[in-house]
Scaffold this motif. Structure first.
Motif, PDB file in Angstrom:
ATOM      1  N   GLU A 186      41.132  44.138 -10.801  1.00 29.77           N
ATOM      2  CA  GLU A 186      41.410  44.200 -12.156  1.00 29.77           C
ATOM      3  C   GLU A 186      42.265  43.314 -12.809  1.00 29.77           C
ATOM      4  O   GLU A 186      42.059  42.724 -13.885  1.00 29.77           O
ATOM      5  CB  GLU A 186      41.471  46.020 -12.760  1.00 29.77           C
ATOM      6  N   ASP A 187      43.243  43.038 -11.972  1.00 24.65           N
ATOM      7  CA  ASP A 187      44.353  42.012 -12.425  1.00 24.65           C
ATOM      8  C   ASP A 187      43.619  40.621 -12.416  1.00 24.65           C
ATOM      9  O   ASP A 187      43.761  39.932 -13.463  1.00 24.65           O
ATOM     10  CB  ASP A 187      45.244  41.698 -11.351  1.00 24.65           C
ATOM     11  N   VAL A 188      42.894  40.228 -11.444  1.00 25.18           N
ATOM     12  CA  VAL A 188      41.929  38.898 -11.531  1.00 25.18           C
ATOM     13  C   VAL A 188      41.022  39.074 -12.847  1.00 25.18           C
ATOM     14  O   VAL A 188      41.247  38.037 -13.601  1.00 25.18           O
ATOM     15  CB  VAL A 188      41.335  38.688 -10.479  1.00 25.18           C
ATOM     16  N   MET A 236      42.964  38.470 -15.903  1.00 28.33           N
ATOM     17  CA  MET A 236      43.322  36.943 -16.408  1.00 28.33           C
ATOM     18  C   MET A 236      41.990  36.288 -17.171  1.00 28.33           C
ATOM     19  O   MET A 236      42.696  35.325 -18.107  1.00 28.33           O
ATOM     20  CB  MET A 236      43.240  36.195 -14.886  1.00 28.33           C
ATOM     21  N   GLY A 237      40.864  36.676 -16.914  1.00 24.25           N
ATOM     22  CA  GLY A 237      39.942  36.129 -18.020  1.00 24.25           C
ATOM     23  C   GLY A 237      40.276  36.320 -19.459  1.00 24.25           C
ATOM     24  O   GLY A 237      39.986  35.372 -20.351  1.00 24.25           O
ATOM     25  N   TYR A 296      43.446  36.320 -20.670  1.00 26.72           N
ATOM     26  CA  TYR A 296      44.788  35.434 -21.064  1.00 26.72           C
ATOM     27  C   TYR A 296      44.561  34.552 -22.505  1.00 26.72           C
ATOM     28  O   TYR A 296      45.339  34.754 -23.203  1.00 26.72           O
ATOM     29  CB  TYR A 296      45.325  34.647 -20.055  1.00 26.72           C
ATOM     30  N   GLY A 297      43.503  33.558 -22.331  1.00 30.44           N
ATOM     31  CA  GLY A 297      43.303  32.841 -23.498  1.00 30.44           C
ATOM     32  C   GLY A 297      43.190  33.718 -24.829  1.00 30.44           C
ATOM     33  O   GLY A 297      43.362  33.133 -25.971  1.00 30.44           O
ATOM     34  N   ARG A 351      35.621  37.956 -14.090  1.00 28.79           N
ATOM     35  CA  ARG A 351      36.591  37.409 -14.883  1.00 28.79           C
ATOM     36  C   ARG A 351      35.871  36.137 -15.733  1.00 28.79           C
ATOM     37  O   ARG A 351      36.203  36.110 -16.985  1.00 28.79           O
ATOM     38  CB  ARG A 351      37.543  36.502 -13.781  1.00 28.79           C
ATOM     39  N   ALA A 352      35.039  35.457 -15.379  1.00 27.04           N
ATOM     40  CA  ALA A 352      34.348  34.606 -16.321  1.00 27.04           C
ATOM     41  C   ALA A 352      33.630  35.426 -17.540  1.00 27.04           C
ATOM     42  O   ALA A 352      33.674  35.176 -18.761  1.00 27.04           O
ATOM     43  CB  ALA A 352      33.324  33.526 -15.850  1.00 27.04           C
ATOM     44  N   GLN A 390      36.140  36.293 -19.842  1.00 30.90           N
ATOM     45  CA  GLN A 390      36.574  35.436 -20.841  1.00 30.90           C
ATOM     46  C   GLN A 390      35.650  35.151 -21.955  1.00 30.90           C
ATOM     47  O   GLN A 390      36.126  34.748 -23.043  1.00 30.90           O
ATOM     48  CB  GLN A 390      36.755  34.217 -20.160  1.00 30.90           C
TER      49      GLN A 390
END
Lengths: 295, 314
Positions: B112-114, B117-118, B120-121, B169-170, B173
Motif C-alpha cells: 500500500e505504501d508503493v 506513492m502514486g 504524491y503528485g 500505483r499508475a 496516480q
C-alpha cells in the motif's frame, strides 16, 4: 542512587549528553536512507575528507564547521568528477579521494601541532567541547532535522524509485544534492561527538538495526531516530563512569543493540529465519512467519 | 483535506486534458558520444495502446527517458498533451510502470505504501495523504486484485503480483499517459491477460499507453498502434499496417528466431503458402502466406484460450 545522578551535576556532562543525543538523532535519520542505497561508505569517506577543512579552519581561526563543509563539498565534487571522467568503480574512487583528503588533514595538523589536537579530530571530544563549537553543532543539527522532517517522503521516493519520482514532478538530482549536503553537514557535527573514525557508525548502525525490525520505511525512520538518540545520550552519560572516550561508548552501545536485533528480530533476525526454515522443511508448506502482520 | 483541495493542488485536473504524445525528430546523444536515438518521430492520440518494439539497445529506454524528462534531446521535441515533458510531469499526466529489474525489492515498503506513492503528485508540501488519497489507493488495489496483499512487504510477492502493484500505483496516480517498461517479463499467462484486460479498460477510458515489449506474439492481440525501433523510428502506425513480417525483419535483422514451414511439411495439396514464425524467445508472432504482407498477423482466438490458470509465477 545519588551516584547515578552525578553526571547531571556537571554542566559539561549535561551539555555533552544533549548535544550527543541531537547529533545521534540526525545521523540516525540519515542512516535510514544511506544503508538502503549501498552508500554507507560515503559517510565514512566524508568524515575523513573533512579533516583538512577542520584543521585549516582552526589554523585560520574560522568556525570549524565552515572549513569542514568546504572540504566535504570539495571531496564530493572530486568523487563526482572522477566518476564522470574515468571508468573507475565507485569504491576505488571513494578510497582514493578520502585517503587523499585525510592525509592532507593529518599533514596540516602535524605541521601545526599547537593549533589543534589530532586526537580531538580523530576521536572527538564532546566532553571538552567549547560553547561556540557546541552552538555550531546544535545549529547544524536542528536545521538538518527540520529539513529532513519536511522532505523525508520526497527523499524516500527518490531513493526507492528515481524514475517515478521524476514522473510525479520531483527533481531527483536536486533532492540527492540536498541529501548529500545534509550528510556532509551532519558528519561535521558528528565529528565533535565521536570523531572522524567513528562517524560511519552513527550513519550506518541505527538504520541497519531498524531495517531488521520493520518492513515500513516510516517505522524504520522512527526506530532508527529513537535508537540513535537514546544510545548517544546514554553513551555520553555512561562515558562519565567508564572514563572512556564518549565516541567509543556510544558506538559500543549501538553495536550491542544491533547484535540483539540481528539475533532476535521477530521476522528478519537469525533465529526467526532459522525457525522459519525449520517450519518449511517440517510442513513442506508455506513459511508461517510470512503471514504474521509486519511490525 | 477535501477533494477540491486535491484538485486545486495539481492545478488543472489531469482528466481535462486529452492524452496525446508527440515525438518529433528527437535525437539523443549520450556524453560518451553514443547516439542512442536519431531523428525519431511518431504521434499518438487518446484511447491507444501502442507497442514499442525493438532489440535491446534500439533506444527504447532512451525514448522512455526522453518522454519522462530525464534526458533533454539534443534536437527535436517531446510534447505530452500539447505540453513540454517537464510541464506535463508537473501536472501528473504521465505514470510510469518500471521494469522489475529496476526495483529494489528489499526496500522496506509495503504494497500500500508503493501505491500511495502514486498520489504524491496530488498531495501538498508535506505529502500528507487525504481521505481521497486513501480511497484512490484502495480502489487501485481492488482493480488489480491485490487488496489482500496490501500489508505485505513488496519483496514477498510473486512476479505477477509485483507487476500488479506497480500497475496499481499508475492507476492511483491517474495519469492520462502510462508508460509500461516490459510489463510481461517474468509474468505468467494468467497475469498477462489480467494486465491486458486492465489496459483495455484504460484505453476505453481514453488513456494512452506506450508499452515496450519483447512479447511479439501478443502485440497484434492488444495493441492498436506499433512503433518499431532501431536507434530511430523505423515504422509507426496502426498494427495491421505496420506490424508486418517485412517491417519486423527490418527491425530485428538476424536477431529473431525465424521458422518457416511450407511445402510438403505443411500441405498435401498444391497450396504454396507457408507459415512463418518469428520469436524473440517469448510468445512468437505467426504469419501465414507466401511472403510479406499477404495476411495480417494471426490473432489468438480469444483471451480465455491463454488463461489456463497456470500459476507458475517466477
Amino acid at each position: 542512587m545519588n551516584e547515578l545522578l552525578v553526571p547531571f551535576a556537571y554542566e559539561y556532562m549535561v551539555k555533552a549528553m544533549w548535544v550527543s543525543a541531537l547529533v545521534g538523532a540526525v545521523c540516525a535519520f540519515l542512516s535510514a536512507y544511506l544503508m538502503l542505497k549501498g552508500w554507507s561508505l560515503m559517510g565514512d569517506a566524508l568524515a575523513h575528507a573533512i579533516v583538512p577543512g577542520v584543521s585549516g579552519a582552526y589554523l585560520l581561526g574560522l568556525p570549524y564547521a565552515a572549513g569542514a563543509f568546504i572540504a566535504g563539498l570539495l571531496a564530493s565534487a572530486g568523487m563526482f568528477f572522477i566518476r564522470q571522467q574515468s571508468r573507475l568503480r565507485e569504491d576505488a574512487i571513494i578510497g582514493l579521494v578520502f585517503t587523499t583528503f585525510f592525509a592532507a588533514g593529518l599533514l596540516m595538523v602535524s605541521l601545526n601541532p599547537t593549533s589543534v589536537n589530532v586526537q580531538t579530530i580523530i576521536l572527538g571530544n564532546i566532553l571538552g567541547i567549547s560553547d561556540s563549537d557546541a552552538w555550531q553543532v546544535i545549529i547544524i543539527s536542528v536545521i538538518s532535522l527540520a529539513i529532513l522532517i519536511v522532505k523525508w517522503k520526497d527523499l524516500m521516493l527518490v531513493f526507492f524509485d528515481e524514475a517515478y519520482a521524476q514522473t510525479v514532478g520531483l527533481n531527483p538530482t536536486w533532492l540527492k544534492i540536498l541529501f548529500f549536503t545534509l550528510l556532509s553537514a551532519c558528519t561535521v557535527a558528528a565529528l565533535q561527538t565521536v570523531g572522524a573514525c567513528l562517524v560511519i557508525a552513527l550513519v550506518v548502525t541505527p538504520g541497519a538495526t531498524a531495517y531488521l525490525l520493520t518492513d515500513r520505511f516510516e517505522r524504520l525512520l522512527m526506530i532508527s531516530v529513537a535508537f540513535g538518540t537514546i544510545t548517544s545520550f546514554v553513551g555520553a552519560y555512561l562515558s562519565y563512569f567508564v572514563d572512556g572516550a564518549t565516541g567509543g561508548v556510544i558506538v559500543t552501545l549501538q553495536t550491542i543493540l544491533f547484535l540483539v536485533a540481528f539475533l532476535f528480530a521477530p521476522k528478519h533476525g537469525l533465529y526467526a529465519s532459522r525457525r522459519q526454515a525449520r517450519l518449511v522443511t517440517a510442513d513442506g508448506g508455506e513459511p508461517v512467519a510470512l503471514k504474521e502482520p509486519t511490525v | 483535506m477535501t477533494v477540491a483541495h486535491t484538485a486545486s493542488n495539481s492545478g488543472e485536473p489531469s482528466g481535462q486534458r486529452t492524452a496525446s504524445l508527440t515525438v518529433e525528430n528527437v535525437t539523443v546523444t549520450y556524453p560518451n558520444g553514443n547516439t542512442a536515438l536519431r531523428d525519431a518521430s511518431f504521434n499518438l492520440g487518446p484511447g491507444t495502446i501502442c507497442a514499442l518494439v525493438g532489440v535491446n539497445g534500439s533506444g527504447k529506454s532512451t525514448l522512455f527517458k526522453a518522454i519522462m524528462g530525464f534526458l533533454t534531446p539534443q534536437a527535436g521535441s517531446v510534447r505530452i498533451a500539447g505540453l513540454p515533458a517537464r510541464d506535463a510531469l508537473k501536472k501528473n499526466l504521465v505514470a510510469y510502470v518500471p521494469q522489475s529489474e529496476d526495483v529494489d525489492w528489499n526496500f522496506p515498503v509495503l504494497v500500500e505504501d508503493v501505491v500511495m506513492m502514486g498520489r504524491y503528485g496530488h498531495m501538498g508540501f508535506l505529502r500528507h495523504p487525504s481521505t481521497t488519497d486513501h480511497e484512490k489507493v484502495t480502489d487501485a488495489l481492488t482493480r488489480v486484485g491485490m487488496t489482500d496483499y496490501r500489508n505485505r512487504q513488496i519483496g514477498e510477492l510473486s512476479g505477477g503480483q509485483k507487476k500488479r502493484v506497480f500497475l496499481a500505483r499508475a492507476l492511483a496516480q491517474e495519469g492520462r499517459i502510462i508508460l509500461l517498461d516490459e510489463p510481461f517479463t517474468g509474468v505468467d499467462v494468467k497475469t498477462e491477460s489480467a494486465i491486458v484486460g486492465l489496459m483495455r479498460e484504460l484505453r476505453d477510458a481514453g488513456h494512452l499507453m506506450l508499452v515496450s515489449t519483447h512479447n511479439l506474439g501478443s502485440v497484434p492481440d492488444f495493441c492498436d498502434q506499433v512503433v518499431l525501433m532501431d536507434k530511430t523510428v523505423l515504422a509507426a502506425g496502426p498494427t495491421e499496417e505496420t506490424f508486418t513480417q517485412a517491417n519486423l525483419e527490418l527491425t530485428f535483422g538476424g536477431v529473431l528466431r525465424h521458422f518457416r514451414l511450407e511445402g510438403s511439411a505443411l500441405h498435401d495439396d498444391e497450396d504454396t503458402r507457408g507459415v512463418t514464425v518469428l520469436t524473440d524467445d517469448e510468445r512468437p508472432v505467426v504469419f501465414y502466406g507466401h511472403q510479406q504482407n499477404e495476411t495480417a498477423p494471426v490473432r489468438p482466438k480469444s483471451d480465455t484460450d491463454n488463461s489456463n490458470d497456470q500459476d507458475g509465477e517466477k
